[in-house]
Design a protein around this motif. Structure first.
Motif, PDB file in Angstrom:
ATOM      1  N   GLU A 264       0.828  -1.204   0.000  1.00  0.00           N
ATOM      2  CA  GLU A 264       0.000   0.000   0.000  1.00  0.00           C
ATOM      3  C   GLU A 264       0.860   1.251   0.000  1.00  0.00           C
ATOM      4  OE1 GLU A 264      -2.762  -0.043   3.192  1.00  0.00           O
ATOM      5  OE2 GLU A 264      -3.984  -1.658   2.341  1.00  0.00           O
ATOM      6  N   ASN A 265       0.416   2.247  -0.768  1.00  0.00           N
ATOM      7  CA  ASN A 265       1.094   3.536  -0.757  1.00  0.00           C
ATOM      8  C   ASN A 265       0.567   4.383   0.401  1.00  0.00           C
ATOM      9  OD1 ASN A 265      -1.381   4.592  -1.519  1.00  0.00           O
ATOM     10  ND2 ASN A 265      -0.774   5.077  -3.609  1.00  0.00           N
ATOM     11  N   PRO A 266       1.089   5.578   0.601  1.00  0.00           N
ATOM     12  CA  PRO A 266       0.634   6.392   1.741  1.00  0.00           C
ATOM     13  C   PRO A 266      -0.873   6.667   1.758  1.00  0.00           C
ATOM     14  CG  PRO A 266       2.692   7.264   0.897  1.00  0.00           C
ATOM     15  CD  PRO A 266       2.248   6.204  -0.060  1.00  0.00           C
ATOM     16  N   TRP A 328       7.301   8.620   7.393  1.00  0.00           N
ATOM     17  CA  TRP A 328       7.426   8.139   6.013  1.00  0.00           C
ATOM     18  C   TRP A 328       6.918   9.197   5.037  1.00  0.00           C
ATOM     19  CZ3 TRP A 328       3.357   4.427   3.637  1.00  0.00           C
ATOM     20  CH2 TRP A 328       3.746   4.039   2.355  1.00  0.00           C
ATOM     21  N   GLU A 329       5.704   9.684   5.281  1.00  0.00           N
ATOM     22  CA  GLU A 329       5.100  10.670   4.388  1.00  0.00           C
ATOM     23  C   GLU A 329       5.882  11.987   4.394  1.00  0.00           C
ATOM     24  OE1 GLU A 329       0.953  11.269   4.951  1.00  0.00           O
ATOM     25  OE2 GLU A 329       0.460   9.143   4.987  1.00  0.00           O
ATOM     26  N   GLU A 330       6.351  12.403   5.563  1.00  0.00           N
ATOM     27  CA  GLU A 330       7.101  13.656   5.660  1.00  0.00           C
ATOM     28  C   GLU A 330       8.396  13.594   4.856  1.00  0.00           C
ATOM     29  OE1 GLU A 330       9.196  16.503   9.083  1.00  0.00           O
ATOM     30  OE2 GLU A 330       7.782  14.921   9.665  1.00  0.00           O
ATOM     31  N   ALA A 331       9.088  12.448   4.918  1.00  0.00           N
ATOM     32  CA  ALA A 331      10.344  12.289   4.172  1.00  0.00           C
ATOM     33  C   ALA A 331      10.088  12.302   2.670  1.00  0.00           C
ATOM     34  CB  ALA A 331      11.030  10.989   4.583  1.00  0.00           C
ATOM     35  N   LEU A 337      10.166  13.014  -3.484  1.00  0.00           N
ATOM     36  CA  LEU A 337      10.269  11.687  -4.099  1.00  0.00           C
ATOM     37  C   LEU A 337       8.973  11.391  -4.848  1.00  0.00           C
ATOM     38  CD1 LEU A 337      11.850   9.797  -1.049  1.00  0.00           C
ATOM     39  CD2 LEU A 337      12.965  11.246  -2.778  1.00  0.00           C
ATOM     40  N   ASP A 338       8.882  11.892  -6.065  1.00  0.00           N
ATOM     41  CA  ASP A 338       7.639  11.842  -6.829  1.00  0.00           C
ATOM     42  C   ASP A 338       7.496  10.563  -7.639  1.00  0.00           C
ATOM     43  OD1 ASP A 338       7.017  14.396  -5.850  1.00  0.00           O
ATOM     44  OD2 ASP A 338       8.107  15.359  -7.501  1.00  0.00           O
ATOM     45  N   TRP A 339       7.724   9.428  -6.993  1.00  0.00           N
ATOM     46  CA  TRP A 339       7.569   8.155  -7.680  1.00  0.00           C
ATOM     47  C   TRP A 339       6.685   7.225  -6.859  1.00  0.00           C
ATOM     48  CZ3 TRP A 339      12.909   9.838  -7.051  1.00  0.00           C
ATOM     49  CH2 TRP A 339      13.483   9.491  -5.820  1.00  0.00           C
ATOM     50  N   TYR A 340       6.746   5.936  -7.132  1.00  0.00           N
ATOM     51  CA  TYR A 340       5.868   4.972  -6.453  1.00  0.00           C
ATOM     52  C   TYR A 340       6.438   4.610  -5.082  1.00  0.00           C
ATOM     53  CZ  TYR A 340       4.059   4.455 -11.199  1.00  0.00           C
ATOM     54  OH  TYR A 340       3.535   4.705 -12.433  1.00  0.00           O
ATOM     55  N   HIS A 341       5.543   4.455  -4.099  1.00  0.00           N
ATOM     56  CA  HIS A 341       5.965   4.122  -2.738  1.00  0.00           C
ATOM     57  C   HIS A 341       5.035   3.083  -2.124  1.00  0.00           C
ATOM     58  CE1 HIS A 341       8.882   7.438  -2.345  1.00  0.00           C
ATOM     59  NE2 HIS A 341       8.022   8.141  -3.056  1.00  0.00           N
ATOM     60  N   VAL A 342       5.636   2.130  -1.406  1.00  0.00           N
ATOM     61  CA  VAL A 342       4.857   1.175  -0.612  1.00  0.00           C
ATOM     62  C   VAL A 342       5.567   0.938   0.715  1.00  0.00           C
ATOM     63  CG1 VAL A 342       3.849  -0.044  -2.579  1.00  0.00           C
ATOM     64  CG2 VAL A 342       6.017  -0.832  -1.621  1.00  0.00           C
ATOM     65  N   SER A 343       4.799   0.526   1.716  1.00  0.00           N
ATOM     66  CA  SER A 343       5.365   0.136   3.009  1.00  0.00           C
ATOM     67  C   SER A 343       4.293  -0.599   3.795  1.00  0.00           C
ATOM     68  CB  SER A 343       5.835   1.363   3.797  1.00  0.00           C
ATOM     69  OG  SER A 343       6.376   0.975   5.061  1.00  0.00           O
ATOM     70  N   ASP A 344       4.716  -1.584   4.596  1.00  0.00           N
ATOM     71  CA  ASP A 344       3.787  -2.211   5.532  1.00  0.00           C
ATOM     72  C   ASP A 344       4.018  -1.687   6.948  1.00  0.00           C
ATOM     73  OD1 ASP A 344       6.170  -3.483   6.112  1.00  0.00           O
ATOM     74  OD2 ASP A 344       5.553  -5.443   5.372  1.00  0.00           O
ATOM     75  N   LEU A 345       4.926  -0.699   7.056  1.00  0.00           N
ATOM     76  CA  LEU A 345       5.210  -0.015   8.331  1.00  0.00           C
ATOM     77  C   LEU A 345       5.593  -0.989   9.436  1.00  0.00           C
ATOM     78  CD1 LEU A 345       2.385   2.687   8.226  1.00  0.00           C
ATOM     79  CD2 LEU A 345       4.800   2.949   7.605  1.00  0.00           C
ATOM     80  N   LEU A 346       6.354  -2.019   9.071  1.00  0.00           N
ATOM     81  CA  LEU A 346       6.817  -3.008  10.053  1.00  0.00           C
ATOM     82  C   LEU A 346       8.317  -2.903  10.295  1.00  0.00           C
ATOM     83  CD1 LEU A 346       4.770  -6.151   8.945  1.00  0.00           C
ATOM     84  CD2 LEU A 346       4.333  -4.647  10.893  1.00  0.00           C
TER      85      LEU A 346
END
Length: 392
Positions: A264-266, A328-331, A337-346
């Protein structure tokens, strides 16, 4: 700016990766530590020792405000590779040292440079730490002297200039790697000789990790195998053994299809790496985190390359090892960073990074439109030259 692997582990891997535990080790012979802290240094801190998945807390201290001194007693069951961590865990001062059961240590803590951003410990009372200090100076001394001059040079620049001037970044990276390349062959020879002659010392284990980035794994395994059983079964010895015997997934071999990533993205939208790849000529998979200093310093360079080649079929697929959505979102916003992002925040337990065997960041993988891996861990000028060649 020290470039030994352990220093990098301390600042960018060990602290965020390991959890702190209160494991107590029993010994019939107590170990005593007392010392003083120079003005300007934090007086609150902890002493920890790396264990399997943890940093075992050996002691927590708060020095006396009057004379800036501390005294403590510990019970340890074996020689230890330790870290003293002072101040804020988000931006700590860290120094490695060695102790053995029964040691009576006296130390003076001081800043290792004029900027008070590195810690130095002058230690008496530990034969093991003295062995490490002398060997470390003999093997790494020449390189460290050059890095000290290099570090002083970096501090003459304003922080903003270091973060935004891409030409300056490339110049400094080239100078840094020149120092590493100048000394690495002799350092590797000296370390392997030290290990051969000191098979009963855990210092040998640490020195092997110091050259692991520039030495074939089979050479490291052979050298490690010659150590005494006591050293190999020590806490730090077992950690290094696991690292040496860790096998990366078959999918990470160049020419093979990489593991799929769906996250999932932000905004909470599901994104598929393979779907993104199918629409682009090249994709840079970038494992990073908001708290990772080297990642953030590399970002402006990647942004420049992204903007230069995005219309030619290049994109970036960022996989964050953050565990806080806001950070994550602030960075992403701050670094543009105008590209694709995903994270499970683990964090380091991320299920997205696990199939890639990521144990340190930044880590990058370049794939083609079919998801086939064509390059790994390209950064700085290497990435720039690679893309220039692919899109010429």
């Amino acid at each position: 700016m020290k470039h030994k692997l352990i220093s990098l582990l301390l600042l960018f891997i060990l602290i965020p990766f390991y959890s702190f535990s209160q494991t107590k080790q029993k010994s019939n012979t107590p170990t005593f530590i007392e010392g003083t802290f120079e003005e300007g240094l934090p007086m609150k801190g902890i002493i920890v020792s790396p264990s399997d998945g943890n940093l075992d807390t050996l002691a927590i201290f708060n020095a006396d405000a009057k004379d800036r001194s501390m005294k403590l007693e510990m019970n340890i069951s074996e020689p230890q590779y330790c870290l003293m961590i002072l101040g804020d865990i988000e931006k700590p001062l860290v120094k490695e040292f060695f102790i053995s059961p029964g040691d009576k240590i006296k130390f003076t803590a001081s800043a290792d440079n004029a900027n008070n951003d590195r810690l130095d410990l002058n230690i008496d009372g530990s034969a093991l730490n003295e062995e490490y200090s002398q060997a470390n100076k003999r093997i790494f001394g020449a390189q460290e002297e050059e890095f000290s001059v290099f570090s002083a040079k970096i501090h003459t620049y304003e922080r903003q200039e270091l973060e935004t001037n891409l030409d300056l970044q490339k110049s400094l990276q080239a100078e840094q790697m020149a120092i590493v390349n100048k000394h690495k062959e002799q350092i590797n020879k000296d370390v392997l000789l030290f290990v051969q002659n000191n098979k009963k010392s855990i210092v040998s284990v640490i020195f092997l990790t110091n050259i692991s980035a520039n030495t074939e794994k089979e050479v490291l395994k052979k050298s490690y195998a010659g150590l005494s059983e006591e050293v190999k079964n020590s806490k730090i010895g077992l950690i290094v053994s696991q690292s040496l015997n860790k096998q990366g997934p078959e999918g990470l071999m160049e020419g093979n299809i990489v593991p799929a990533i769906v996250g999932e993205n932000p905004k909470g939208e599901t994104i598929s790496l393979m779907e993104i790849a199918s629409k682009h000529k090249l994709v840079l998979i970038d494992f990073w985190a908001s708290w990772c200093g080297p990642c953030r310093r590399e970002n402006p360079h990647v942004v420049k390359l992204y903007n230069q080649y995005k219309d030619k079929g290049f994109t970036v697929f960022g996989v964050s090892l953050d565990n806080k959505q806001e950070a994550w979102e602030e960075a992403i916003k701050k670094d543009q960073l105008d590209w694709y992002h995903v994270s499970d925040l683990l964090g380091w337990k991320s299920k997205l990074s696990a199939p890639y065997g990521v144990s340190g960041i930044p880590a990058t993988f370049v794939i083609d439109s079919n998801g086939v891996l064509i390059a790994k861990n390209l950064r700085g000028k290497e990435l720039e030259d690679f893309l220039k060649e692919k899109f010429k």
